[in-house]
Design a protein around this motif. Structure first.
Motif, PDB file in Angstrom:
ATOM      1  N   ARG A  26      22.322  11.501  11.231  1.00 55.00           N
ATOM      2  CA  ARG A  26      20.923  11.826  11.527  1.00 55.00           C
ATOM      3  C   ARG A  26      19.996  10.686  11.138  1.00 55.00           C
ATOM      4  N   ALA A  27      20.322   9.999  10.045  1.00 58.58           N
ATOM      5  CA  ALA A  27      19.453   8.929   9.536  1.00 58.58           C
ATOM      6  C   ALA A  27      19.631   7.627  10.310  1.00 58.58           C
ATOM      7  N   GLY A  28      20.625   7.561  11.147  1.00 62.39           N
ATOM      8  CA  GLY A  28      20.857   6.338  11.910  1.00 62.39           C
ATOM      9  C   GLY A  28      21.298   5.169  11.053  1.00 62.39           C
ATOM     10  N   GLY A  29      21.926   5.476   9.928  1.00 64.14           N
ATOM     11  CA  GLY A  29      22.463   4.419   9.070  1.00 64.14           C
ATOM     12  C   GLY A  29      21.506   3.902   8.015  1.00 64.14           C
ATOM     13  N   ARG A  30      20.275   4.400   8.017  1.00 63.75           N
ATOM     14  CA  ARG A  30      19.279   3.990   7.006  1.00 63.75           C
ATOM     15  C   ARG A  30      18.649   5.228   6.409  1.00 63.75           C
ATOM     16  N   LEU A  31      18.792   5.385   5.110  1.00 60.18           N
ATOM     17  CA  LEU A  31      18.245   6.561   4.448  1.00 60.18           C
ATOM     18  C   LEU A  31      16.838   6.297   3.924  1.00 60.18           C
ATOM     19  N   ARG A  32      15.954   7.254   4.185  1.00 61.46           N
ATOM     20  CA  ARG A  32      14.617   7.219   3.584  1.00 61.46           C
ATOM     21  C   ARG A  32      14.758   7.637   2.119  1.00 61.46           C
ATOM     22  N   PRO A  33      13.746   7.423   1.309  1.00 61.00           N
ATOM     23  CA  PRO A  33      13.851   7.795  -0.116  1.00 61.00           C
ATOM     24  C   PRO A  33      14.219   9.264  -0.340  1.00 61.00           C
ATOM     25  N   ASP A  34      13.645  10.173   0.448  1.00 60.08           N
ATOM     26  CA  ASP A  34      13.988  11.583   0.276  1.00 60.08           C
ATOM     27  C   ASP A  34      15.425  11.862   0.698  1.00 60.08           C
ATOM     28  N   GLU A  35      15.892  11.175   1.724  1.00 55.80           N
ATOM     29  CA  GLU A  35      17.281  11.338   2.158  1.00 55.80           C
ATOM     30  C   GLU A  35      18.239  10.730   1.128  1.00 55.80           C
TER      31      GLU A  35
END
Length: 59
Positions: A26-35
């Motif tokens: 879902r993140a497309g390989g890059r996590l946001r801080p919350d993820e």
């Protein structure tokens, strides 16, 4: 969408791993801080599940 295990049932390492993979997808390989926080919680849960599922080696 992260799921929370019910207090009376622990998820297997495979179940948690499936959620980790879905998060990365879902993140497309890059996590946001919350993820990233969700990921860290999942990795901890996975490690605990893995440790609890491994048979103890014979002495």
């Amino acid at each position: 969408m992260a799921t929370t295990p019910s207090p009376d049932r622990r998820r297997t390492a495979d179940e948690v791993n499936e959620e980790i993979r879905a998060l990365w997808l879902r993140a497309g390989g890059r996590l946001r801080p919350d993820e990233r926080l969700v990921y860290e919680r999942l990795v901890t849960e996975w490690a605990e599940a893995e440790a609890n599922s491994s048979p103890t080696p014979a002495a």
